[in-house]
Structures are given as structure tokens and as C-alpha cells.
Design an enzyme around this catalytic site. Structure first.
Site, PDB file in Angstrom:
ATOM      1  N   ASN A   7      -1.578 -14.115 -10.095  1.00  0.00           N
ATOM      2  CA  ASN A   7      -0.922 -14.803 -11.209  1.00  0.00           C
ATOM      3  C   ASN A   7       0.034 -13.795 -11.844  1.00  0.00           C
ATOM      4  O   ASN A   7      -0.383 -12.930 -12.614  1.00  0.00           O
ATOM      5  CB  ASN A   7      -1.994 -15.268 -12.202  1.00  0.00           C
ATOM      6  CG  ASN A   7      -1.420 -16.057 -13.352  1.00  0.00           C
ATOM      7  OD1 ASN A   7      -0.199 -16.179 -13.489  1.00  0.00           O
ATOM      8  ND2 ASN A   7      -2.279 -16.596 -14.197  1.00  0.00           N
ATOM      9  N   ARG A  89      -0.150 -18.558  -8.379  1.00  0.00           N
ATOM     10  CA  ARG A  89       0.056 -19.541  -9.433  1.00  0.00           C
ATOM     11  C   ARG A  89       1.555 -19.571  -9.713  1.00  0.00           C
ATOM     12  O   ARG A  89       2.158 -18.536 -10.013  1.00  0.00           O
ATOM     13  CB  ARG A  89      -0.681 -19.093 -10.677  1.00  0.00           C
ATOM     14  CG  ARG A  89      -0.438 -20.039 -11.793  1.00  0.00           C
ATOM     15  CD  ARG A  89      -1.059 -19.571 -13.058  1.00  0.00           C
ATOM     16  NE  ARG A  89      -1.331 -20.734 -13.844  1.00  0.00           N
ATOM     17  CZ  ARG A  89      -2.283 -20.803 -14.739  1.00  0.00           C
ATOM     18  NH1 ARG A  89      -3.080 -19.786 -14.927  1.00  0.00           N
ATOM     19  NH2 ARG A  89      -2.454 -21.891 -15.429  1.00  0.00           N
ATOM     20  N   HIS A 178      -0.774 -26.396 -17.343  1.00  0.00           N
ATOM     21  CA  HIS A 178      -2.233 -26.237 -17.227  1.00  0.00           C
ATOM     22  C   HIS A 178      -2.835 -27.241 -16.243  1.00  0.00           C
ATOM     23  O   HIS A 178      -4.021 -27.566 -16.328  1.00  0.00           O
ATOM     24  CB  HIS A 178      -2.954 -26.463 -18.580  1.00  0.00           C
ATOM     25  CG  HIS A 178      -2.727 -25.409 -19.606  1.00  0.00           C
ATOM     26  ND1 HIS A 178      -2.592 -25.723 -20.937  1.00  0.00           N
ATOM     27  CD2 HIS A 178      -2.623 -24.068 -19.514  1.00  0.00           C
ATOM     28  CE1 HIS A 178      -2.407 -24.616 -21.629  1.00  0.00           C
ATOM     29  NE2 HIS A 178      -2.422 -23.589 -20.772  1.00  0.00           N
ATOM     30  N   GLY A 208      -6.674 -22.675 -25.402  1.00  0.00           N
ATOM     31  CA  GLY A 208      -6.727 -21.215 -25.268  1.00  0.00           C
ATOM     32  C   GLY A 208      -5.529 -20.642 -25.998  1.00  0.00           C
ATOM     33  O   GLY A 208      -5.063 -21.232 -26.974  1.00  0.00           O
ATOM     34  N   ASN A 209      -5.015 -19.521 -25.526  1.00  0.00           N
ATOM     35  CA  ASN A 209      -3.791 -18.991 -26.141  1.00  0.00           C
ATOM     36  C   ASN A 209      -2.692 -20.038 -26.115  1.00  0.00           C
ATOM     37  O   ASN A 209      -1.940 -20.199 -27.054  1.00  0.00           O
ATOM     38  CB  ASN A 209      -3.340 -17.733 -25.421  1.00  0.00           C
ATOM     39  CG  ASN A 209      -4.130 -16.546 -25.919  1.00  0.00           C
ATOM     40  OD1 ASN A 209      -4.456 -16.466 -27.100  1.00  0.00           O
ATOM     41  ND2 ASN A 209      -4.462 -15.648 -25.015  1.00  0.00           N
ATOM     42  N   GLY A 210      -2.604 -20.758 -24.991  1.00  0.00           N
ATOM     43  CA  GLY A 210      -1.799 -21.977 -24.917  1.00  0.00           C
ATOM     44  C   GLY A 210      -2.770 -23.141 -24.884  1.00  0.00           C
ATOM     45  O   GLY A 210      -3.845 -23.016 -24.299  1.00  0.00           O
ATOM     46  N   ARG A 239       2.603 -20.519 -30.848  1.00  0.00           N
ATOM     47  CA  ARG A 239       3.654 -21.528 -30.599  1.00  0.00           C
ATOM     48  C   ARG A 239       3.496 -22.695 -31.573  1.00  0.00           C
ATOM     49  O   ARG A 239       2.375 -23.109 -31.872  1.00  0.00           O
ATOM     50  CB  ARG A 239       3.549 -22.072 -29.166  1.00  0.00           C
ATOM     51  CG  ARG A 239       3.926 -21.054 -28.127  1.00  0.00           C
ATOM     52  CD  ARG A 239       3.745 -21.627 -26.728  1.00  0.00           C
ATOM     53  NE  ARG A 239       3.006 -20.688 -25.907  1.00  0.00           N
ATOM     54  CZ  ARG A 239       2.374 -21.000 -24.791  1.00  0.00           C
ATOM     55  NH1 ARG A 239       2.373 -22.247 -24.339  1.00  0.00           N
ATOM     56  NH2 ARG A 239       1.730 -20.081 -24.112  1.00  0.00           N
ATOM     57  N   ASP A 281      -5.812 -15.268 -33.102  1.00  0.00           N
ATOM     58  CA  ASP A 281      -7.121 -15.319 -32.452  1.00  0.00           C
ATOM     59  C   ASP A 281      -8.085 -16.157 -33.305  1.00  0.00           C
ATOM     60  O   ASP A 281      -8.302 -15.849 -34.483  1.00  0.00           O
ATOM     61  CB  ASP A 281      -7.662 -13.896 -32.262  1.00  0.00           C
ATOM     62  CG  ASP A 281      -8.858 -13.889 -31.323  1.00  0.00           C
ATOM     63  OD1 ASP A 281      -9.797 -14.684 -31.540  1.00  0.00           O
ATOM     64  OD2 ASP A 281      -8.832 -13.095 -30.363  1.00  0.00           O
ATOM     65  N   ARG A 283     -11.241 -16.371 -33.267  1.00  0.00           N
ATOM     66  CA  ARG A 283     -12.430 -15.671 -33.768  1.00  0.00           C
ATOM     67  C   ARG A 283     -12.119 -15.053 -35.130  1.00  0.00           C
ATOM     68  O   ARG A 283     -12.895 -15.212 -36.082  1.00  0.00           O
ATOM     69  CB  ARG A 283     -12.849 -14.561 -32.794  1.00  0.00           C
ATOM     70  CG  ARG A 283     -13.509 -15.107 -31.553  1.00  0.00           C
ATOM     71  CD  ARG A 283     -13.556 -14.079 -30.475  1.00  0.00           C
ATOM     72  NE  ARG A 283     -12.211 -13.855 -29.939  1.00  0.00           N
ATOM     73  CZ  ARG A 283     -11.960 -13.383 -28.734  1.00  0.00           C
ATOM     74  NH1 ARG A 283     -12.963 -13.060 -27.945  1.00  0.00           N
ATOM     75  NH2 ARG A 283     -10.727 -13.213 -28.302  1.00  0.00           N
ATOM     76  N   GLY A 331     -11.860 -23.886 -26.500  1.00  0.00           N
ATOM     77  CA  GLY A 331     -12.635 -25.092 -26.190  1.00  0.00           C
ATOM     78  C   GLY A 331     -14.055 -24.772 -25.734  1.00  0.00           C
ATOM     79  O   GLY A 331     -15.008 -25.471 -26.076  1.00  0.00           O
ATOM     80  N   GLU A 332     -14.200 -23.677 -24.987  1.00  0.00           N
ATOM     81  CA  GLU A 332     -15.524 -23.322 -24.470  1.00  0.00           C
ATOM     82  C   GLU A 332     -16.377 -22.607 -25.514  1.00  0.00           C
ATOM     83  O   GLU A 332     -17.604 -22.699 -25.486  1.00  0.00           O
ATOM     84  CB  GLU A 332     -15.382 -22.396 -23.251  1.00  0.00           C
ATOM     85  CG  GLU A 332     -14.886 -23.109 -22.012  1.00  0.00           C
ATOM     86  CD  GLU A 332     -14.439 -22.140 -20.917  1.00  0.00           C
ATOM     87  OE1 GLU A 332     -15.072 -21.087 -20.734  1.00  0.00           O
ATOM     88  OE2 GLU A 332     -13.428 -22.444 -20.255  1.00  0.00           O
ATOM     89  N   ASN A 333     -15.711 -21.860 -26.421  1.00  0.00           N
ATOM     90  CA  ASN A 333     -16.479 -20.959 -27.291  1.00  0.00           C
ATOM     91  C   ASN A 333     -16.535 -21.331 -28.764  1.00  0.00           C
ATOM     92  O   ASN A 333     -17.400 -20.838 -29.481  1.00  0.00           O
ATOM     93  CB  ASN A 333     -15.916 -19.540 -27.182  1.00  0.00           C
ATOM     94  CG  ASN A 333     -16.060 -18.997 -25.777  1.00  0.00           C
ATOM     95  OD1 ASN A 333     -17.148 -19.028 -25.207  1.00  0.00           O
ATOM     96  ND2 ASN A 333     -14.977 -18.535 -25.197  1.00  0.00           N
ATOM     97  N   GLU A 384      -9.468 -21.682 -12.949  1.00  0.00           N
ATOM     98  CA  GLU A 384      -8.191 -21.954 -12.285  1.00  0.00           C
ATOM     99  C   GLU A 384      -8.045 -21.152 -10.991  1.00  0.00           C
ATOM    100  O   GLU A 384      -7.522 -21.655  -9.996  1.00  0.00           O
ATOM    101  CB  GLU A 384      -7.041 -21.628 -13.251  1.00  0.00           C
ATOM    102  CG  GLU A 384      -6.987 -22.617 -14.398  1.00  0.00           C
ATOM    103  CD  GLU A 384      -6.234 -22.101 -15.610  1.00  0.00           C
ATOM    104  OE1 GLU A 384      -6.731 -21.151 -16.247  1.00  0.00           O
ATOM    105  OE2 GLU A 384      -5.164 -22.631 -15.909  1.00  0.00           O
TER     106      GLU A 384
HETATM  107  P1  AMP Z   1      -7.707 -18.235 -23.119  1.00  0.00           P
HETATM  108  O1  AMP Z   1      -6.214 -18.254 -23.246  1.00  0.00           O
HETATM  109  O2  AMP Z   1      -8.267 -19.484 -22.519  1.00  0.00           O
HETATM  110  O3  AMP Z   1      -8.239 -16.980 -22.480  1.00  0.00           O
HETATM  111  O4  AMP Z   1      -8.280 -18.212 -24.620  1.00  0.00           O
HETATM  112  C1  AMP Z   1      -8.131 -17.084 -25.450  1.00  0.00           C
HETATM  113  C2  AMP Z   1      -8.425 -17.458 -26.890  1.00  0.00           C
HETATM  114  O5  AMP Z   1      -9.728 -18.044 -27.009  1.00  0.00           O
HETATM  115  C3  AMP Z   1      -8.477 -16.254 -27.819  1.00  0.00           C
HETATM  116  O6  AMP Z   1      -7.221 -15.897 -28.291  1.00  0.00           O
HETATM  117  C4  AMP Z   1      -9.340 -16.763 -28.938  1.00  0.00           C
HETATM  118  O7  AMP Z   1      -8.491 -17.391 -29.896  1.00  0.00           O
HETATM  119  C5  AMP Z   1     -10.199 -17.839 -28.324  1.00  0.00           C
HETATM  120  N1  AMP Z   1     -11.640 -17.475 -28.289  1.00  0.00           N
HETATM  121  C6  AMP Z   1     -12.288 -16.729 -27.374  1.00  0.00           C
HETATM  122  N2  AMP Z   1     -13.598 -16.609 -27.694  1.00  0.00           N
HETATM  123  C7  AMP Z   1     -13.782 -17.300 -28.848  1.00  0.00           C
HETATM  124  C8  AMP Z   1     -14.903 -17.571 -29.698  1.00  0.00           C
HETATM  125  N3  AMP Z   1     -16.112 -17.094 -29.427  1.00  0.00           N
HETATM  126  N4  AMP Z   1     -14.695 -18.321 -30.803  1.00  0.00           N
HETATM  127  C9  AMP Z   1     -13.467 -18.811 -31.090  1.00  0.00           C
HETATM  128  N5  AMP Z   1     -12.382 -18.607 -30.325  1.00  0.00           N
HETATM  129  C10 AMP Z   1     -12.529 -17.867 -29.224  1.00  0.00           C
END
Ligand code: AMP
Length: 399
Positions: A7, A89, A178, A208-210, A239, A281, A283, A331-333, A384
Site C-alpha cells: 500500500n 492497493r 474504502h 478511521g482517520n478517513g 477532513r 484522534d 481517543r 468503529g471497532e474501538n 483490507e
Molecule cells: P484507522 O484509520 O482505521 O487506523 O483509525 C485510526 C483512528 O482510530 C485513530 O486516529 C483514532 O482516532 C481511532 N481510535 C483508535 N483506537 C481508538 C479507541 N480505543 N477509542 C477511540 N478511537 C480510537
């Protein structure tokens, strides 16, 4: 069969090496273009190794990754010719590609044509392809496109209400991104629902970031929130997502900004970072919100409110849904985001089990909806690279 997945971004290369579905190694090379490029390399089951190198372009970056993979100490391969195929990718396949494809000179020419509509994303993807052609000339390469999954959208979903000539002449339309992730988690969701994929209606939220949301009706993407570029749709880390298109014009006039500056403002300084003034972020935003930081709370509210409205509109687009899937880092966390985005949607048959949602185990796929919920709320980790590896294997074997 050993497959290397690449990627390539503008200043980074992410990679994973697979033997069939088994991950052998992964890594990230960052700060390409400098003498301080950092390689984080991990062989599955061993400790991460970090090293710093001068890497001025993608060719030497990929050379470094290949030599690391065969290195006596850090590596996992006996010889480089163990790699039987490379999967890339590729962000933008325009209207030319509705599925993954073997890279031939004709395919390369079409990806080059897409540079016009994806000037930031496709050039580094192409650099990776050219580098592999030189370094591993006999190895088949496969392109897996972020846009391909959304090529099933109907015209009414992808045509913008601007003069039609901009579609026919300049290819301006909604493409969506995506796609690899939306496709993967929706198929996993169908398995969890115990239904054939082509009999399901699923809303996937890749956050996620996007971030992007997709409506998948009977296994086909029928609408998605990102557009001509990945700037449309949800507000994201940095964004802006959907805004009145008159706003950038107004700011350009008021602040005397040029096209490059307004582009940076909307892509890099907006989103939840722009609203909160604190971080992109989630978190950090959740921590600051818990401490009473008002704009961190506002940023989270804006994000979740928009997400809720997308869920509602995609329920309308498909006359209901069997499941809503959350994936991506947020979405996962983030149980908070899932809770806020699905609150007060019981009129649509969407009811979260708050306990299950809060206690959801990291890294596992889980149903977090209440027993009474007509629509299942699923959290499914995306993968992915695994999809790219599988497509690459399938296409390389059949050619
Ligand atoms: P991704 O682009 O899918 O890797 O997602 C990254 C983003 O997920 C990070 O910038 C965080 O904003 C968010 N993230 C990761 N872990 C957590 C968590 N435990 N709680 C809330 N947001 C999270």
C-alpha cells in the site's frame, strides 16, 4: 502461495507478506523522501524491529523492504523468488475498473489516466507498481481498487447536480472509497447473520482517520458517503466532509487563499481537529470531553450526529436494513461513538445493548444489539490486506 501486499502512499509504504491466508510479516516504511526514513518491521510471532535509512523514493523503499524480508536475522524468506505475486492497493480506478485485475501494460495505461482525477493518490501507487516491475520482473502484479466495489451504484446516486458535461467530459461523479473494507465487512456480516450475501441489506460504517458509510443492497453498493474525492461525506479526523460548497469560495475571497491553501484547509485542518482545536484522534477527544472540554464534546457530537443521519438515509435508500456494521479504528474501538450514533433509533428497529457494546472485546467480531433489535448492530474488524492478498492469489493463479 506467498503474496506480498503493498500500500504505497505519498511518503509511506505499508506491507504485509502472506502465505495463503497466514500473515508472515508486516511493516511500515515512513518518511520516504528523506535520509531519516523509518522502517518498522515485524515477523509474525517475533519482536518489532525499527531501523532508520536514507530512502529517497519508492523504488529504494521497496528494495529495502525486499532485502529486509530475506535478511538472515530480520527476515522470514530464504530467497526473494519465494514471492509468487504482488498485490497493490490502488486508490482510484475511475469507471474503468469494477474489480481487481492483473496489471498489464493496458491496465497501467488506464491507471495512469486516472491520475487526472486522483492526482494525490494514484502517482505513489504507480511508483510502487513500477518499482516491483523492475525489482521482481517475473512476478505477476495485481491491482485492487478502493473505488471498484462502488461501481454498482445507480446513476441517481453518483451523478452530481452540476452541468452534465462535467461528467461526460471531466468524469466528475461520486466514486466512493474504502471499497475493499466495505466489501469485506459486509460479507462477514452476512455470514454472522446466517444469510446469503445477495439476500442482505447492510449499512457499513468504516470509521478511521478517513470515514465512509455505504449502503449495500443484496450484495451491491448502492450509495456511499465519499464522493469524487475522499473529502465528501462524514466529517473526519482532519477532513471537513459535507459542507455548503459556497463556504470554500467565501473563505477564499475573505482570506485571500489560493486553491492549494483552501485544499489544505479542508483536507488537513478541518474535521474533528478543526472543530475541537485539540486533536484528530478520537481517543484524545474522548478523554478531553470527559474532562469537560466543550469543543471536544462538540466535535464528537457533530461526528455522531452526522453518522446517525447517514444511517437513517441509507435505511431509506434500501427500505430498511438487516445490519449496521461498525469497523475501522474508531468503529471497532469507540463504544461511545457506537452508542451516540445508534441512540434513539428504535423507531427504525435499531436498539443497542449498551452493556455488550461497552464490554466488546478488542479485535473480535461481535453482535452488540439488544435481543429486541430488528436490525443487528455488528462490530467487525476490517482486514483490507487479507482481501488484497486473496484477490491477488486468485487472479495470479488463474492467469
Ligand atoms: P484507522 O484509520 O482505521 O487506523 O483509525 C485510526 C483512528 O482510530 C485513530 O486516529 C483514532 O482516532 C481511532 N481510535 C483508535 N483506537 C481508538 C479507541 N480505543 N477509542 C477511540 N478511537 C480510537
Amino acid at each position: 502461495m506467498k503474496v506480498l501486499v503493498l500500500n504505497c502512499g505519498s511518503s509511506s509504504i505499508k506491507y504485509k507478506l502472506y502465505d495463503d491466508d497466514q500473515q508472515l510479516a508486516e511493516g511500515l516504511l515512513e518518511k520516504i523522501g528523506t535520509s531519516q526514513a523509518q522502517l518498522n518491521h515485524t515477523v509474525t510471532g517475533r519482536k518489532k524491529v525499527v531501523s532508520v535509512h536514507e530512502v529517497l523514493e519508492h523504488h529504494s523503499g521497496i528494495e529495502l523492504i525486499l532485502s529486509t524480508l530475506v535478511d538472515g536475522e530480520k527476515g522470514i524468506l530464504g530467497a526473494i523468488d519465494e514471492i509468487q505475486a504482488v498485490g497493490h492497493r490502488v486508490v482510484h480506478g475511475g469507471e474503468a475498473f469494477s474489480q481487481s485485475t492483473l496489471i498489464t501494460p493496458e491496465v497501467l495505461a488506464k491507471i495512469e489516466e486516472c491520475i487526472d482525477i486522483a492526482p494525490l493518490h494514484n502517482p505513489p501507487n504507480l511508483s510502487g507498481i513500477y518499482a516491483v516491475s523492475e525489482l521482481l520482473p517475473k512476478v505477476p502484479q495485481v491491482a485492487v481498487f478502493d473505488t471498484a466495489f462502488h461501481q454498482t451504484m445507480p446513476e441517481k446516486a453518483y451523478i452530481y447536480a452540476i452541468p452534465y458535461v462535467f461528467y461526460t467530459r471531466n468524469h466528475i461523479r461520486k466514486y466512493g472509497f474504502h471499497g475493499v473494507s466495505h466489501g469485506y465487512v459486509s460479507e462477514e456480516a452476512a455470514t454472522m447473520l446466517g444469510k446469503p450475501y445477495n439476500e442482505t441489506r447492510i449499512i457499513t460504517c468504516h470509521l478511521g482517520n478517513g470515514s465512509s458509510i455505504t449502503a449495500i443492497d443484496h450484495g451491491k453498493s448502492v450509495d456511499t458517503s465519499m464522493g469524487f474525492t475522499p473529502l465528501e461525506g462524514m466529517p473526519m479526523g482532519t477532513r471537513c466532509g459535507d459542507i455548503d460548497p459556497a463556504v470554500p469560495l467565501y473563505i477564499m475571497g475573505k482570506e485571500e487563499l489560493n486553491q492549494q491553501q483552501i485544499n489544505a484547509l479542508l483536507n488537513k485542518h478541518s474535521g474533528v481537529l478543526g472543530i475541537s482545536g485539540i486533536s484528530n484522534d478520537f481517543r484524545t477527544l474522548e478523554e478531553e470531553s470527559a474532562k469537560g472540554e466543550k469543543r471536544a464534546t462538540l466535535a464528537l457530537e457533530v461526528f455522531c450526529y452526522k453518522l446517525k443521519k447517514y444511517i437513517g438515509s441509507y435505511m431509506a435508500a434500501m427500505n430498511g436494513a438487516d445490519a449496521i456494521v461498525f469497523t475501522g479504528g474508531i468503529g471497532e474501538n469507540s463504544y461511545t461513538v457506537r452508542e451516540l450514533a445508534t441512540s434513539d433509533l428504535d423507531f427504525l428497529g435499531i436498539v443497542l445493548d449498551k452493556e455488550k457494546n461497552r464490554n466488546k472485546k478488542r479485535g473480535e467480531a461481535e453482535d452488540v444489539s439488544a435481543d429486541c433489535s430488528r436490525v443487528r448492530i455488528l462490530v467487525i474488524p476490517t482486514n483490507e490486506e487479507l482481501v488484497i492478498a486473496r484477490d491477488t492469489r486468485r487472479i495470479a493463479v488463474s492467469n
